[in-house]
Design a protein around this motif. Structure first.
Motif, short mmCIF file in Angstrom:
data_model
loop_
_atom_site.label_atom_id
_atom_site.label_comp_id
_atom_site.label_asym_id
_atom_site.label_seq_id
_atom_site.Cartn_x
_atom_site.Cartn_y
_atom_site.Cartn_z
N ASP A 59 45.47 29.41 83.23
CA ASP A 59 44.98 30.57 84.33
C ASP A 59 46.88 30.77 84.33
O ASP A 59 47.17 30.32 85.09
CB ASP A 59 44.65 29.83 85.62
CG ASP A 59 42.95 29.72 84.86
OD1 ASP A 59 42.99 28.64 85.80
OD2 ASP A 59 42.46 30.19 84.12
N ARG A 102 48.97 33.36 85.56
CA ARG A 102 49.46 35.06 86.92
C ARG A 102 51.74 35.17 86.48
O ARG A 102 52.16 34.93 87.10
CB ARG A 102 49.69 34.47 87.78
CG ARG A 102 50.12 35.78 89.40
CD ARG A 102 49.90 35.34 90.46
NE ARG A 102 48.29 35.27 90.95
CZ ARG A 102 47.68 36.07 91.58
NH1 ARG A 102 47.42 37.40 91.40
NH2 ARG A 102 46.38 35.72 91.68
N SER A 120 42.19 32.73 81.64
CA SER A 120 42.95 33.76 82.04
C SER A 120 44.16 34.53 82.66
O SER A 120 44.91 33.11 82.20
CB SER A 120 41.98 33.67 83.84
OG SER A 120 42.66 33.07 83.75
N ILE A 129 46.87 37.56 84.74
CA ILE A 129 46.04 38.23 85.27
C ILE A 129 48.11 38.98 85.20
O ILE A 129 48.76 38.70 85.47
CB ILE A 129 46.30 38.57 86.99
CG1 ILE A 129 45.47 37.44 87.69
CG2 ILE A 129 46.49 39.00 87.99
CD1 ILE A 129 44.81 36.65 88.56
N THR A 133 41.84 42.79 82.71
CA THR A 133 41.89 44.10 82.80
C THR A 133 43.31 44.82 82.22
O THR A 133 44.23 43.55 82.80
CB THR A 133 41.83 43.78 84.21
OG1 THR A 133 40.35 43.83 84.83
CG2 THR A 133 42.49 45.55 84.92
#
Length: 168
Positions: free
Chosen positions: A49, A51, A78, A80, A102
């Protein structure tokens, strides 16, 4: 989670630093005078994950690009992305296990095969997007896609080998 990224190059006025606590550990950054900001050039971390911060906390300059193959085949589940990102280069996130992404407002270009061979079931595209390159979202699990009004070009196989039944 452990945080921090390796800054491989900096503006001349900033002393070299090793890590930034606002970013997932192992994200590699290079400063680019051409874009007056940072590019993500690779990932050596173990977290699935990721970020990415909008700015380097050391220089306060924005992170603007994800470079070619920066996260290719890293097993990510994931990611971000900050709204400071403007460009996602070729193969940037291909061959992972991303299920949803996104793309932030401000992104105008996504390079070919950037998100190919993932497990995407949902993609949110920004209104600023102008072009979707060859194979960008190929080999995923997308059933529908909402195209922003500003998209001027969709290249071949951009959504190949998905389950798309609706394009809005």
């Amino acid at each position: 989670a452990t945080y921090g990224h390796v800054v491989r190059s900096q503006p001349a006025s900033v002393p070299p630093v090793a890590t930034d606590p606002k970013c997932t550990e192992g994200v590699l950054l290079d400063y680019s005078e051409y874009i007056n900001g940072y590019m993500i050039t690779g990932y050596t971390g173990s977290s699935k994950d990721v970020r990415i911060p909008p700015v380097s906390s050391y220089t306060n300059l924005p992170v603007k690009q994800i470079q070619t193959e920066a996260f290719r085949g890293k097993g990510l589940t994931s990611v971000i992305l900050p709204e400071s990102i403007q460009t996602i280069r070729e193969y940037a996130f291909c061959y992972n296990q991303l299920k949803e992404v996104t793309i932030p407002e401000g992104v105008e270009y996504i390079g070919h095969n950037s998100f190919a061979n993932n497990e995407l079931t949902n993609v949110n595209l920004p209104s600023t997007l102008k072009s979707i390159s060859i194979g960008t979202f190929s080999d995923n699990r997308l059933a529908s896609i909402i195209l922003p009004d500003n998209v001027e070009r969709i290249e071949s196989s951009a959504f190949a080998n998905n389950f798309i039944t609706h394009i809005l």
